[in-house]
Design a protein around this motif. Sequence first.
Motif, PDB file in Angstrom:
ATOM      1  N   VAL A  35      18.434  -1.067   8.908  1.00 12.81           N
ATOM      2  CA  VAL A  35      18.241  -0.881   7.457  1.00 12.81           C
ATOM      3  C   VAL A  35      17.268  -0.137   6.812  1.00 12.81           C
ATOM      4  CG1 VAL A  35      18.249  -2.708   5.152  1.00 12.81           C
ATOM      5  CG2 VAL A  35      19.295  -3.318   6.950  1.00 12.81           C
ATOM      6  N   LEU A  36      15.611  -1.249   7.134  1.00 17.24           N
ATOM      7  CA  LEU A  36      14.503   0.213   6.349  1.00 17.24           C
ATOM      8  C   LEU A  36      14.945   1.699   6.654  1.00 17.24           C
ATOM      9  CD1 LEU A  36      11.653  -3.086   6.804  1.00 17.24           C
ATOM     10  CD2 LEU A  36      13.401  -2.587   5.063  1.00 17.24           C
ATOM     11  N   PRO A  37      15.083   2.302   7.918  1.00 12.15           N
ATOM     12  CA  PRO A  37      14.748   3.514   7.438  1.00 12.15           C
ATOM     13  C   PRO A  37      15.519   3.937   5.961  1.00 12.15           C
ATOM     14  CG  PRO A  37      15.335   2.843  10.072  1.00 12.15           C
ATOM     15  CD  PRO A  37      14.948   1.857   9.129  1.00 12.15           C
ATOM     16  N   GLY A  38      16.817   3.212   6.036  1.00  9.36           N
ATOM     17  CA  GLY A  38      18.157   4.264   4.551  1.00  9.36           C
ATOM     18  C   GLY A  38      16.911   3.970   3.287  1.00  9.36           C
ATOM     19  N   VAL A  39      15.789   2.914   3.373  1.00  5.29           N
ATOM     20  CA  VAL A  39      15.334   2.782   2.367  1.00  5.29           C
ATOM     21  C   VAL A  39      13.894   3.218   2.313  1.00  5.29           C
ATOM     22  CG1 VAL A  39      13.953   0.447   0.965  1.00  5.29           C
ATOM     23  CG2 VAL A  39      16.428   0.069   2.034  1.00  5.29           C
ATOM     24  N   TYR A  40      12.854   3.057   3.175  1.00  2.42           N
ATOM     25  CA  TYR A  40      11.366   3.774   3.461  1.00  2.42           C
ATOM     26  C   TYR A  40      11.836   4.331   4.060  1.00  2.42           C
ATOM     27  CZ  TYR A  40      10.401  -1.019   0.716  1.00  2.42           C
ATOM     28  OH  TYR A  40      10.507  -1.987   0.334  1.00  2.42           O
ATOM     29  N   GLY A  41      12.431   5.199   4.727  1.00  6.67           N
ATOM     30  CA  GLY A  41      12.444   7.223   5.398  1.00  6.67           C
ATOM     31  C   GLY A  41      12.100   7.759   4.770  1.00  6.67           C
ATOM     32  N   SER A  42      12.475   7.534   3.358  1.00 10.46           N
ATOM     33  CA  SER A  42      12.290   8.927   3.342  1.00 10.46           C
ATOM     34  C   SER A  42       9.999   9.117   3.160  1.00 10.46           C
ATOM     35  CB  SER A  42      12.556   9.338   1.958  1.00 10.46           C
ATOM     36  OG  SER A  42      11.785   8.228   0.830  1.00 10.46           O
ATOM     37  N   HIS A  43       9.124   8.353   2.865  1.00 12.62           N
ATOM     38  CA  HIS A  43       7.844   8.230   3.006  1.00 12.62           C
ATOM     39  C   HIS A  43       7.903   8.734   3.693  1.00 12.62           C
ATOM     40  CE1 HIS A  43       3.912   7.399   2.565  1.00 12.62           C
ATOM     41  NE2 HIS A  43       4.134   7.035   1.340  1.00 12.62           N
ATOM     42  N   PRO A  44       6.429   9.877   3.873  1.00  9.99           N
ATOM     43  CA  PRO A  44       6.401  10.462   5.142  1.00  9.99           C
ATOM     44  C   PRO A  44       5.778   9.368   6.100  1.00  9.99           C
ATOM     45  CG  PRO A  44       5.321  11.426   3.753  1.00  9.99           C
ATOM     46  CD  PRO A  44       6.060  10.374   3.236  1.00  9.99           C
ATOM     47  N   ASP A  45       5.034   8.174   5.758  1.00 10.72           N
ATOM     48  CA  ASP A  45       4.436   7.510   6.499  1.00 10.72           C
ATOM     49  C   ASP A  45       5.541   6.480   7.663  1.00 10.72           C
ATOM     50  OD1 ASP A  45       1.478   8.099   6.384  1.00 10.72           O
ATOM     51  OD2 ASP A  45       1.691   6.073   4.951  1.00 10.72           O
ATOM     52  N   ALA A  91      -2.205   3.754   4.801  1.00  6.69           N
ATOM     53  CA  ALA A  91      -2.447   3.222   2.694  1.00  6.69           C
ATOM     54  C   ALA A  91      -1.691   4.565   1.911  1.00  6.69           C
ATOM     55  CB  ALA A  91      -3.402   3.119   2.884  1.00  6.69           C
ATOM     56  N   GLY A  92      -0.344   4.955   2.194  1.00  4.76           N
ATOM     57  CA  GLY A  92       0.116   5.363   1.752  1.00  4.76           C
ATOM     58  C   GLY A  92       0.032   7.485   2.083  1.00  4.76           C
ATOM     59  N   ILE A  93       0.896   8.217   1.392  1.00  6.83           N
ATOM     60  CA  ILE A  93      -0.202   9.632   1.776  1.00  6.83           C
ATOM     61  C   ILE A  93      -1.511   9.896   1.259  1.00  6.83           C
ATOM     62  CG2 ILE A  93       1.111  12.118   0.599  1.00  6.83           C
ATOM     63  CD1 ILE A  93       3.211  10.560  -0.037  1.00  6.83           C
ATOM     64  N   GLY A  94      -2.044  10.850   2.226  1.00  3.42           N
ATOM     65  CA  GLY A  94      -3.341  10.975   2.374  1.00  3.42           C
ATOM     66  C   GLY A  94      -4.228   9.534   1.542  1.00  3.42           C
ATOM     67  N   ASP A 149       0.550  -1.038   0.019  1.00  5.83           N
ATOM     68  CA  ASP A 149       0.356   0.225  -0.327  1.00  5.83           C
ATOM     69  C   ASP A 149       0.992   1.040   0.327  1.00  5.83           C
ATOM     70  OD1 ASP A 149      -2.163  -2.018   0.179  1.00  5.83           O
ATOM     71  OD2 ASP A 149      -2.411  -1.923   2.077  1.00  5.83           O
ATOM     72  N   HIS A 150       1.765   1.196  -0.384  1.00  7.05           N
ATOM     73  CA  HIS A 150       3.191   2.489  -0.476  1.00  7.05           C
ATOM     74  C   HIS A 150       3.542   1.941  -2.266  1.00  7.05           C
ATOM     75  CE1 HIS A 150       2.357   2.298   3.710  1.00  7.05           C
ATOM     76  NE2 HIS A 150       2.442   3.735   3.305  1.00  7.05           N
ATOM     77  N   LEU A 151       2.791   2.405  -2.882  1.00  6.56           N
ATOM     78  CA  LEU A 151       3.795   2.674  -4.377  1.00  6.56           C
ATOM     79  C   LEU A 151       3.960   4.122  -4.741  1.00  6.56           C
ATOM     80  CD1 LEU A 151       0.327   1.000  -5.971  1.00  6.56           C
ATOM     81  CD2 LEU A 151       2.104  -0.067  -5.190  1.00  6.56           C
ATOM     82  N   LEU A 152       4.432   4.389  -3.742  1.00  7.12           N
ATOM     83  CA  LEU A 152       5.663   5.743  -3.752  1.00  7.12           C
ATOM     84  C   LEU A 152       7.079   4.575  -4.376  1.00  7.12           C
ATOM     85  CD1 LEU A 152       6.713   8.502  -4.011  1.00  7.12           C
ATOM     86  CD2 LEU A 152       7.784   7.892  -1.664  1.00  7.12           C
ATOM     87  N   PHE A 153       7.090   3.338  -3.723  1.00  6.80           N
ATOM     88  CA  PHE A 153       7.894   2.644  -4.223  1.00  6.80           C
ATOM     89  C   PHE A 153       7.028   1.542  -4.719  1.00  6.80           C
ATOM     90  CE2 PHE A 153       8.391   4.122   0.496  1.00  6.80           C
ATOM     91  CZ  PHE A 153       9.447   5.302  -0.106  1.00  6.80           C
ATOM     92  N   CYS A 154       8.320   1.529  -6.197  1.00  6.53           N
ATOM     93  CA  CYS A 154       6.776   0.293  -6.732  1.00  6.53           C
ATOM     94  C   CYS A 154       7.052  -0.952  -7.082  1.00  6.53           C
ATOM     95  CB  CYS A 154       6.828   1.435  -8.656  1.00  6.53           C
ATOM     96  SG  CYS A 154       8.955   0.630  -9.493  1.00  6.53           S
ATOM     97  N   SER A 155       7.869  -1.390  -6.597  1.00 11.48           N
ATOM     98  CA  SER A 155       8.222  -2.923  -6.460  1.00 11.48           C
ATOM     99  C   SER A 155       9.068  -2.115  -5.413  1.00 11.48           C
ATOM    100  CB  SER A 155       8.916  -2.906  -7.673  1.00 11.48           C
ATOM    101  OG  SER A 155      10.055  -2.643  -7.793  1.00 11.48           O
TER     102      SER A 155
END
Length: 120
Positions: free
Chosen positions: A58-68, A113-116, A33-39
Amino acid sequence: MPVVALAPHYQGTVADAEDRFHGNRLLYIGWEDHLLFCSPVCLPLPPGMPFGALLKDVLPGVYGSHPDFARIDWTQVRWLDSGKPFTPDPAKSLADNGLVHKSVIRFRTPGLAGIGGSRS
């Protein structure tokens, strides 16, 4: 699913075999549910790494830029390992959690479930 060669000209060294990653295993990780990261991302990780270190280091460096990401309650996350539900133990290693070379893990974050709510 493994490929079975029907002719001898398909013989050769598998380029992404575990022994080619200097003691690491490839682990595919996707955030549902976070398609900012397409795969899913593919990371070479040591099998002895604690699962908790994956979450913390590890995951903060990968996905940490997402506001969720900062809002994730890791105790509520639902995990899939190659399509099957599993409950990882943060104190155990990736290997001891049953993750093998080229495992695909996905995680779902209830309430996020993603941005907004857009799934992005």
